[in-house]
Design a protein around this motif. Structure first.
Motif, PDB file in Angstrom:
ATOM      1  N   LYS A  12       7.690  38.480 -11.095  1.00  0.00           N
ATOM      2  CA  LYS A  12       8.671  39.395 -11.679  1.00  0.00           C
ATOM      3  C   LYS A  12       8.516  39.422 -13.194  1.00  0.00           C
ATOM      4  O   LYS A  12       8.238  38.394 -13.822  1.00  0.00           O
ATOM      5  CB  LYS A  12      10.096  38.974 -11.315  1.00  0.00           C
ATOM      6  CG  LYS A  12      10.413  39.062  -9.829  1.00  0.00           C
ATOM      7  CD  LYS A  12      11.842  38.605  -9.533  1.00  0.00           C
ATOM      8  CE  LYS A  12      12.218  38.855  -8.070  1.00  0.00           C
ATOM      9  NZ  LYS A  12      11.410  38.061  -7.144  1.00  0.00           N
ATOM     10  N   LEU A  13       8.679  40.621 -13.768  1.00  0.00           N
ATOM     11  CA  LEU A  13       8.663  40.779 -15.219  1.00  0.00           C
ATOM     12  C   LEU A  13      10.108  40.871 -15.708  1.00  0.00           C
ATOM     13  O   LEU A  13      10.827  41.817 -15.369  1.00  0.00           O
ATOM     14  CB  LEU A  13       7.891  42.038 -15.607  1.00  0.00           C
ATOM     15  CG  LEU A  13       7.747  42.332 -17.107  1.00  0.00           C
ATOM     16  CD1 LEU A  13       7.004  41.208 -17.812  1.00  0.00           C
ATOM     17  CD2 LEU A  13       7.038  43.664 -17.329  1.00  0.00           C
ATOM     18  N   GLU A  14      10.535  39.864 -16.461  1.00  0.00           N
ATOM     19  CA  GLU A  14      11.920  39.787 -16.927  1.00  0.00           C
ATOM     20  C   GLU A  14      11.934  39.620 -18.441  1.00  0.00           C
ATOM     21  O   GLU A  14      11.465  38.611 -18.970  1.00  0.00           O
ATOM     22  CB  GLU A  14      12.642  38.609 -16.262  1.00  0.00           C
ATOM     23  CG  GLU A  14      12.699  38.708 -14.737  1.00  0.00           C
ATOM     24  CD  GLU A  14      13.267  37.453 -14.090  1.00  0.00           C
ATOM     25  OE1 GLU A  14      13.381  36.425 -14.796  1.00  0.00           O
ATOM     26  OE2 GLU A  14      13.574  37.504 -12.890  1.00  0.00           O
TER      27      GLU A  14
ATOM     28  N   CYS B 194      -0.926  43.303 -13.900  1.00  0.00           N
ATOM     29  CA  CYS B 194      -0.227  43.806 -15.083  1.00  0.00           C
ATOM     30  C   CYS B 194      -0.846  45.088 -15.637  1.00  0.00           C
ATOM     31  O   CYS B 194      -2.064  45.288 -15.602  1.00  0.00           O
ATOM     32  CB  CYS B 194      -0.266  42.762 -16.189  1.00  0.00           C
ATOM     33  SG  CYS B 194       0.500  41.180 -15.763  1.00  0.00           S
TER      34      CYS B 194
ATOM     35  N   SER C  77      -0.690  46.223 -22.689  1.00  0.00           N
ATOM     36  CA  SER C  77      -0.777  47.049 -23.886  1.00  0.00           C
ATOM     37  C   SER C  77      -1.230  46.183 -25.051  1.00  0.00           C
ATOM     38  O   SER C  77      -0.662  45.109 -25.310  1.00  0.00           O
ATOM     39  CB  SER C  77       0.581  47.677 -24.195  1.00  0.00           C
ATOM     40  OG  SER C  77       0.482  48.537 -25.315  1.00  0.00           O
TER      41      SER C  77
ATOM     42  N   GLN D 239      -4.645  50.512 -23.746  1.00  0.00           N
ATOM     43  CA  GLN D 239      -3.927  50.057 -22.564  1.00  0.00           C
ATOM     44  C   GLN D 239      -4.913  49.796 -21.432  1.00  0.00           C
ATOM     45  O   GLN D 239      -5.848  50.570 -21.224  1.00  0.00           O
ATOM     46  CB  GLN D 239      -2.898  51.107 -22.121  1.00  0.00           C
ATOM     47  CG  GLN D 239      -1.969  50.622 -21.013  1.00  0.00           C
ATOM     48  CD  GLN D 239      -0.928  51.674 -20.644  1.00  0.00           C
ATOM     49  OE1 GLN D 239      -1.124  52.458 -19.720  1.00  0.00           O
ATOM     50  NE2 GLN D 239       0.189  51.685 -21.370  1.00  0.00           N
TER      51      GLN D 239
ATOM     52  N   VAL E 287       3.286  45.551 -19.950  1.00  0.00           N
ATOM     53  CA  VAL E 287       4.221  46.678 -19.925  1.00  0.00           C
ATOM     54  C   VAL E 287       4.986  46.717 -18.610  1.00  0.00           C
ATOM     55  O   VAL E 287       6.184  46.988 -18.571  1.00  0.00           O
ATOM     56  CB  VAL E 287       3.463  48.003 -20.136  1.00  0.00           C
ATOM     57  CG1 VAL E 287       4.413  49.204 -20.009  1.00  0.00           C
ATOM     58  CG2 VAL E 287       2.763  48.001 -21.486  1.00  0.00           C
ATOM     59  N   SER E 288       4.262  46.426 -17.534  1.00  0.00           N
ATOM     60  CA  SER E 288       4.884  46.460 -16.205  1.00  0.00           C
ATOM     61  C   SER E 288       4.008  45.695 -15.233  1.00  0.00           C
ATOM     62  O   SER E 288       2.856  45.353 -15.541  1.00  0.00           O
ATOM     63  CB  SER E 288       5.062  47.908 -15.720  1.00  0.00           C
ATOM     64  OG  SER E 288       3.798  48.536 -15.575  1.00  0.00           O
ATOM     65  N   LEU E 289       4.562  45.409 -14.058  1.00  0.00           N
ATOM     66  CA  LEU E 289       3.806  44.818 -12.957  1.00  0.00           C
ATOM     67  C   LEU E 289       3.694  45.851 -11.849  1.00  0.00           C
ATOM     68  O   LEU E 289       4.660  46.565 -11.545  1.00  0.00           O
ATOM     69  CB  LEU E 289       4.509  43.570 -12.406  1.00  0.00           C
ATOM     70  CG  LEU E 289       4.723  42.394 -13.357  1.00  0.00           C
ATOM     71  CD1 LEU E 289       5.288  41.207 -12.582  1.00  0.00           C
ATOM     72  CD2 LEU E 289       3.440  42.016 -14.070  1.00  0.00           C
ATOM     73  N   GLU E 290       2.525  45.928 -11.243  1.00  0.00           N
ATOM     74  CA  GLU E 290       2.331  46.860 -10.130  1.00  0.00           C
ATOM     75  C   GLU E 290       3.073  46.365  -8.892  1.00  0.00           C
ATOM     76  O   GLU E 290       3.109  45.160  -8.613  1.00  0.00           O
ATOM     77  CB  GLU E 290       0.833  47.011  -9.817  1.00  0.00           C
ATOM     78  CG  GLU E 290      -0.019  47.458 -10.984  1.00  0.00           C
ATOM     79  CD  GLU E 290       0.259  48.875 -11.432  1.00  0.00           C
ATOM     80  OE1 GLU E 290       1.073  49.567 -10.776  1.00  0.00           O
ATOM     81  OE2 GLU E 290      -0.322  49.304 -12.451  1.00  0.00           O
ATOM     82  N   HIS E 291       3.642  47.290  -8.136  1.00  0.00           N
ATOM     83  CA  HIS E 291       4.279  46.978  -6.861  1.00  0.00           C
ATOM     84  C   HIS E 291       3.238  47.233  -5.774  1.00  0.00           C
ATOM     85  O   HIS E 291       2.909  48.377  -5.477  1.00  0.00           O
ATOM     86  CB  HIS E 291       5.527  47.832  -6.667  1.00  0.00           C
ATOM     87  CG  HIS E 291       6.549  47.628  -7.747  1.00  0.00           C
ATOM     88  ND1 HIS E 291       7.377  46.524  -7.784  1.00  0.00           N
ATOM     89  CD2 HIS E 291       6.835  48.360  -8.852  1.00  0.00           C
ATOM     90  CE1 HIS E 291       8.150  46.596  -8.855  1.00  0.00           C
ATOM     91  NE2 HIS E 291       7.842  47.697  -9.521  1.00  0.00           N
TER      92      HIS E 291
END
Length: 580
Positions: free
Chosen positions: A66-68, A269, A272, A197, A255-259
């Motif tokens: 999880k990205l928190e 990930c 960036s 990116q 920036v985000s994690l892939e689902h």
């Protein structure tokens, strides 16, 4: 989910027979790989994987990464397991002694990753990428870069990543746009400002290691277009001071994690670089030579991705066997006793189980044959190095495809319960699906086989493999015929077929080649157990090898028509009609 039991005896057989570890241990470089040491490593890492990594497999799938608040978090237990992995020295098996490694054969490093990946495929991607980063810096980094980064990467205290893919580029690395501006003055003079990116960066960020060493492809100003203008940079998450301590954080972030479909505990990930124009990297090697350096890392990764087929196959097989022993349903067909029996007694379940076992043991034999050739190449055997080059696309493509097949059969043996997440059988199937995509899709592997690899030494690198195979397999008619077919198709592709025709037949041809070589390596194992090796598994080995030679090899022979059909039918419709 069934606990993981390390397949130590089958691994040792493959390491001895297919990799030839005893011969490697008689060389000066690998003299430490004595039989007692080899057994201790294989048994020790198996126990470690079963005790530390395997219990986290299910929780990792259910909870995931999880990205928190800009920080990647893993479920409880991952940090402790990774710390123990580092403390026991498993990351350093084949790394250079000069930088704190043990200098043992690559074959044994493959075994470490095989066990860890069978226990927990998602978690194993963390050390797997670090191994590739070590190799890239060992071969292409400056002395200063090696001194700065390798000791901590070798120990596992720091981890490594590979940053190739961008949103617009996909598999076409030559289309990447990330930039690297040289810094002329100030404290970072001689280094570069990295900006861009990257996507699909496996373990691109996490808190398990104290630093993350990103290897990033980017373009310098005025670089040639396409792949000729790509350079490689080492970009640490935290700057490293002259005394080796960690400095401030570099200008990079997830920036985000892939689902994803599977491997949920592996943080994939979107990274960036240079949002504040302050991301600092160092050039690895020469400008515009980055792709060659990255391919050093990628070739290592392709072998270890091929090993993921073995890993998933082993875990799915173990779970299916346990279920088949315990699940009671229906009486045996034709039996006067109508008492229900365990499903392992039914003929079709037996067929599926034997297929799973034969395929998994075959993948393992091919893995260690390839690893052994890599080790011989390291010792200066150019023919072995060339053979390893030929084997890599076969291993990566066929083993990862078969890993999915074996996991799918595992679901089938569970019946309806296999489609229910609680049993865990579905996780293996979901996790396996990424492997044919990783490190160049399997179509790219097959294309590599029929172009670059078939062109090596005028085709002799491929043809000599099948000539040797055919000579050694003379008593096995189906295997001999398949080897001869592979050689004939290789000559046709080299001498007569157009590029389109070669590419159109590349995937079935790659499968044929992989099955033929695997059958050969299993035949070597069968001869070894008949001569007294591995008595604990000799009876089972005789049956699984026979199944592979009598069932899997003839199936592969049926692909000849597809391999030689040419590209005509593929282009019988224009693109609009084909996709209407």
């Amino acid at each position: 989910m069934t606990p993981f039991t390390p397949p130590t005896q089958d691994q040792l057989l493959a390491i001895r027979v297919n990799a030839g570890i005893d011969e490697l241990g008689r060389t000066e470089r690998f003299a430490s790989a004595e039989p007692d040491m080899v057994e201790a490593i294989v048994e020790g890492v198996g126990q470690f994987a079963a005790g530390e990594f395997a219990p986290l497999n299910r929780i990792g799938d259910l909870e995931g990464a999880k990205l928190e608040n800009g920080v990647v978090r893993l479920p409880d237990g991952f940090a402790e397991a990774y710390d123990e992995y580092v403390a026991q020295g498993w990351n350093s098996i084949a790394s250079p002694v000069a930088h704190g490694g043990q200098g043992l054969p690559f074959t044994l490093a493959c075994n470490v990753l095989e066990n860890l990946g069978t226990a927990n495929m998602a978690f194993n991607l963390l050390p797997m990428l670090s191994v590739g980063a070590i190799e890239a810096l060992e071969h292409h980094g400056s002395e200063q870069q090696q001194a700065t980064y390798l000791p901590k990467l070798v120990s596992g205290e720091w981890s490594g990543t590979m940053n190739l893919t961008e949103p617009q580029a996909g598999s076409d690395v030559g289309a990447l746009r990330a930039t690297a501006e040289p810094i002329e003055e100030g404290e970072h003079a001689g280094k570069y400002r990295i900006q861009g990116q990257k996507i699909y960066i496996t373990w691109g960020d996490h808190e398990l290691a104290k630093n993350i060493i990103h290897l990033v492809l980017a373009r310098t100003p005025g670089a040639p277009a396409g792949s000729r203008g790509i350079s490689l940079f080492v970009v640490p998450k935290y700057h490293v001071n002259d005394d080796g301590t960690l400095g401030p954080r570099n200008d990079l972030r997830p920036v985000s994690l892939e689902h994803k479909l599977g491997i949920n505990a592996s943080p994939t990930c979107v990274m960036s670089y240079g949002d504040n124009n302050a991301c600092i990297g160092e050039l690895v090697g020469a400008e515009n030579k980055g792709l060659a350096a990255m391919f050093t890392m990628m070739n290592n990764a392709r072998i270890n991705v091929g090993a993921q087929g073995v890993q998933i196959g082993e875990r799915a097989t173990q779970q299916a066997l346990a279920y088949a022993r315990d699940r009671v349903q229906s009486s045996r067909a034709g039996s006067p006793d109508r008492t229900p029996v365990a499903i392992v007694e039914h003929p079709d379940v037996r067929r599926m189980i034997l297929r799973m076992k034969a395929m998994t043991e075959g993948m393992r034999a091919l893995l260690y044959f390839t690893a052994g050739q890599v080790d011989r190449g390291t010792l200066g055997d150019e023919a072995a190095a060339q053979r390893a080059e030929v084997l890599v696309p076969m291993l990566k493509a066929w083993a990862t495809d078969v890993g999915i097949e074996v996991a799918s059969i595992g679901v089938q043996i569970h019946g309806g319960m296999g489609f229910v997440e609680e049993t865990g059988a579905a996780q293996h199937y979901r996790d396996a699906r990424i492997a044919p995509i990783y490190e160049g899709t399997n179509g790219i592997q097959a294309a590599d086989l029929v172009t670059r690899k078939l062109g090596m030494d005028g085709g002799n690198a491929v043809l000599s493999l099948f000539e040797e195979l055919a000579h050694d397999a003379a008593g096995e008619s189906a295997l001999l015929a398949l080897a001869q077919d592979c050689a004939a198709i290789a000559k046709w592709m080299r001498d007569e077929a157009s590029l389109d025709d070669r590419l159109a037949g590349s995937v079935p041809f790659c499968t044929m080649c992989a099955v033929a070589v695997t059958g050969w390596e299993l035949l070597k194992q069968l001869r070894a157990v008949k001569d007294g090796q591995a008595p604990a598994i000799a009876e089972g080995k005789a049956v699984t090898v026979r199944f592979f030679l009598d069932h899997i090899v003839p199936e592969a022979a049926g692909l000849r028509a597809s391999a030689t059909a040419g590209a005509g039918l593929l282009y019988a419709l224009d693109a609009n009609k084909l996709t209407a």
